[in-house]
Design an enzyme around this catalytic site. Structure first.
Site, PDB file in Angstrom:
ATOM      1  N   TYR A  38      73.961  26.158 -11.137  1.00 24.56           N
ATOM      2  CA  TYR A  38      72.760  25.690 -10.432  1.00 24.56           C
ATOM      3  C   TYR A  38      71.868  26.861 -10.025  1.00 24.56           C
ATOM      4  CZ  TYR A  38      73.824  20.723  -9.635  1.00 24.56           C
ATOM      5  OH  TYR A  38      74.038  19.383  -9.784  1.00 24.56           O
ATOM      6  N   LYS A  98      87.720  24.473 -15.784  1.00 22.50           N
ATOM      7  CA  LYS A  98      87.787  24.485 -17.247  1.00 22.50           C
ATOM      8  C   LYS A  98      88.305  25.873 -17.636  1.00 22.50           C
ATOM      9  CE  LYS A  98      86.953  22.485 -21.219  1.00 22.50           C
ATOM     10  NZ  LYS A  98      87.664  21.280 -21.694  1.00 22.50           N
ATOM     11  N   ASP A 141      79.331  17.862  -8.905  1.00 30.46           N
ATOM     12  CA  ASP A 141      78.205  16.925  -8.998  1.00 30.46           C
ATOM     13  C   ASP A 141      78.597  15.747  -9.881  1.00 30.46           C
ATOM     14  OD1 ASP A 141      75.511  16.024  -8.732  1.00 30.46           O
ATOM     15  OD2 ASP A 141      75.150  16.751 -10.776  1.00 30.46           O
ATOM     16  N   ASP A 201      79.855  11.574  -8.598  1.00 30.89           N
ATOM     17  CA  ASP A 201      79.191  10.318  -9.001  1.00 30.89           C
ATOM     18  C   ASP A 201      80.200   9.396  -9.686  1.00 30.89           C
ATOM     19  OD1 ASP A 201      76.699  11.188  -8.086  1.00 30.89           O
ATOM     20  OD2 ASP A 201      75.645  10.370  -9.838  1.00 30.89           O
ATOM     21  N   ASP A 246      87.792  17.796 -17.881  1.00 31.12           N
ATOM     22  CA  ASP A 246      87.754  16.624 -18.764  1.00 31.12           C
ATOM     23  C   ASP A 246      88.917  15.684 -18.460  1.00 31.12           C
ATOM     24  OD1 ASP A 246      89.350  18.694 -19.699  1.00 31.12           O
ATOM     25  OD2 ASP A 246      88.802  18.465 -21.809  1.00 31.12           O
TER      26      ASP A 246
HETATM   27  C1  IPM Z   1      73.521  15.708  -5.556  1.00 35.68           C
HETATM   28  C2  IPM Z   1      72.285  15.571  -6.392  1.00 35.68           C
HETATM   29  C3  IPM Z   1      71.582  16.905  -6.468  1.00 35.68           C
HETATM   30  C4  IPM Z   1      72.525  17.867  -7.157  1.00 35.68           C
HETATM   31  C5  IPM Z   1      70.211  16.884  -7.149  1.00 35.68           C
HETATM   32  C6  IPM Z   1      69.270  15.906  -6.493  1.00 35.68           C
HETATM   33  C7  IPM Z   1      69.594  18.245  -7.235  1.00 35.68           C
HETATM   34  O1  IPM Z   1      72.603  15.045  -7.646  1.00 35.68           O
HETATM   35  O2  IPM Z   1      73.396  16.086  -4.360  1.00 35.68           O
HETATM   36  O3  IPM Z   1      74.611  15.440  -6.066  1.00 35.68           O
HETATM   37  O4  IPM Z   1      72.572  17.912  -8.393  1.00 35.68           O
HETATM   38  O5  IPM Z   1      73.234  18.584  -6.463  1.00 35.68           O
HETATM   39 MG    MG Z   2      74.615  14.481  -7.870  1.00 37.68          MG
END
Ligand code: IPM
Ligand code: MG
Length: 372
Positions: free
Chosen positions: A142, A189, A245, A249, A221
């Site tokens: 990042y 990884k 990240d 999700d 993975d």
């Molecule tokens: C998160 C989001 C952010 C990230 C974005 C909005 C930059 O997806 O907080 O997980 O990738 O960290």
């Molecule tokens: Mg995110």
């Protein structure tokens, strides 16, 4: 306790869900005799519109001065599909994380009993899941050097980590594990990436300071697969920025809705609390956004300051709302009348009258309650 809280509602559904958290925090302040002072500031696409800057200086300096930050959401579709956009809303969030040194992003993932049917995963697989993801937040790909060749034919993003960056979040993860089920899984990884091999070395070293905590390793993975196959095997998951990240999700599917996942981003001096969902622009202004992730982030804020009874009260109220199906339609599509603010009203009301919630439930549905 007196707490100065910076409120950065941001974009899309951010302002709506944050308003519910403030409502809930005010109820807590009243009930437990605290003094919470809220100051709003712009961030994200909203701030680009008003200040031509996704994180105006006044917002950053407010965040530096306050005890905690309550963050809404960031992002707007008009920037997503424009690779040439010079400024992007997300830059505001990344800068905030970096400038305030918020290196540890903590994302709890839980399978709520009341929602086992809501998850697309089989309930016998997910029942009992209770994971705390520790995502490194201010390093890795990042923030590494970015490059686009002049002819636009090549691009690169550098993934870099220092020992110090790995050490500080690793200690936080192990400390958390000591108070939980005493297991840390490092997701990496290491079969391919040099940075992952550095993570393994440093994490193994630090683990010797926490002999009662078990440490194991999974390639990312495989971890992505294991999270869905057998999520109950995980306690604390420690990982770098990008992997964290992605898998957080993914893990949100276990809880039944991304609208439930809260997070804390903590550094040595500052702390920020935000739902992990995005700005959901299509849902903005319709009253359909689930405020529970933001409300649970407010509970994490209270825990950060040692206000455990207060945080517990919010969590009990959230459990109750799930049991009684007082939720937005993402969890119960038939609930077309239960808006973002009605869910917040229910939580607020529960905090003020904890023994009265069945009556409130009937009232919410009949539209008779004073809280409507
Ligand atoms: C998160 C989001 C952010 C990230 C974005 C909005 C930059 O997806 O907080 O997980 O990738 O960290
Ligand atoms: Mg995110």
């Amino acid at each position: 306790m007196k707490l100065e809280i910076a409120v950065l509602p941001g974009d899309g559904i951010g302002p709506e869900v944050t308003a519910e958290s403030i409502k809930v925090l005010k109820a807590i302040a009243l009930e437990f005799d605290h003094n919470f002072i809220f100051t709003h500031a712009p961030v994200g696409a909203t701030a680009i519109d008003s200040h031509n800057d996704p994180l105006p200086e006044e917002s950053l300096s407010l965040c530096r001065q306050t005890d905690a930050i309550l963050f809404g959401a960031i992002g707007h579709p008009k920037y997503d599909n424009d690779p040439n956009a010079a400024v992007r809303p997300e830059q505001g969030l990344l800068k905030l994380r970096k400038e305030l040194g918020l290196y540890a992003n903590i994302r709890p993932v839980q399978a709520y009993d009341a929602l086992l049917e809501q998850s697309p995963l089989k309930k016998e697989r997910i029942a009992g899941t209770d994971i705390s993801i520790f995502r490194e937040l201010t390093g890795g790909i990042y923030f590494g050097e970015k490059h686009l060749s002049e002819d636009g034919q090549q691009a690169s993003d550098l993934c870099a980590y220092s020992v110090e960056e790995i050490e500080r979040i690793t200690r936080k993860a192990f400390e958390a594990a000591q108070h939980r089920r005493k297991k840390v899984t490092l997701v990496d990884k290491a079969n391919v990436l040099e940075t992952s091999r550095l993570w393994r070395r440093v994490v193994k070293d630090i683990a010797t300071d926490y002999p009662e905590v078990e440490l194991d390793f999974l390639f990312v993975d495989n971890a992505a697969m294991q999270l869905i196959l057998r999520p109950t095997q995980f306690d604390v998951v420690l990982t770098e920025n990008l992997f964290g990240d992605v898998i957080s999700d993914e893990a949100s599917v276990i809880g039944g809705s991304i609208g439930l996942l809260a997070s804390a981003s903590v550094g040595d001096r500052h702390a920020m609390f935000e739902p992990i969902h995005g700005s959901f622009p299509e849902g903005a202004g319709k009253g359909i956004a689930n405020p529970l992730a933001s409300i649970l982030s407010a509970a994490m804020l209270l825990e950060h300051f040692g206000l455990y009874s207060e945080a517990g009260m919010i969590k009990t109220a959230v459990d109750r709302s799930l049991e009684l199906k007082i939720t937005t339609p993402d969890l119960h599509p038939e609930n077309t009348q239960i808006t973002t603010s009605k869910v917040g009203d229910f939580i607020e009301d529960f905090i003020s009258h904890p023994n009265d919630s069945n009556i409130n439930f009937a009232n919410v549905h009949l539209g008779q309650s004073t809280i409507i």
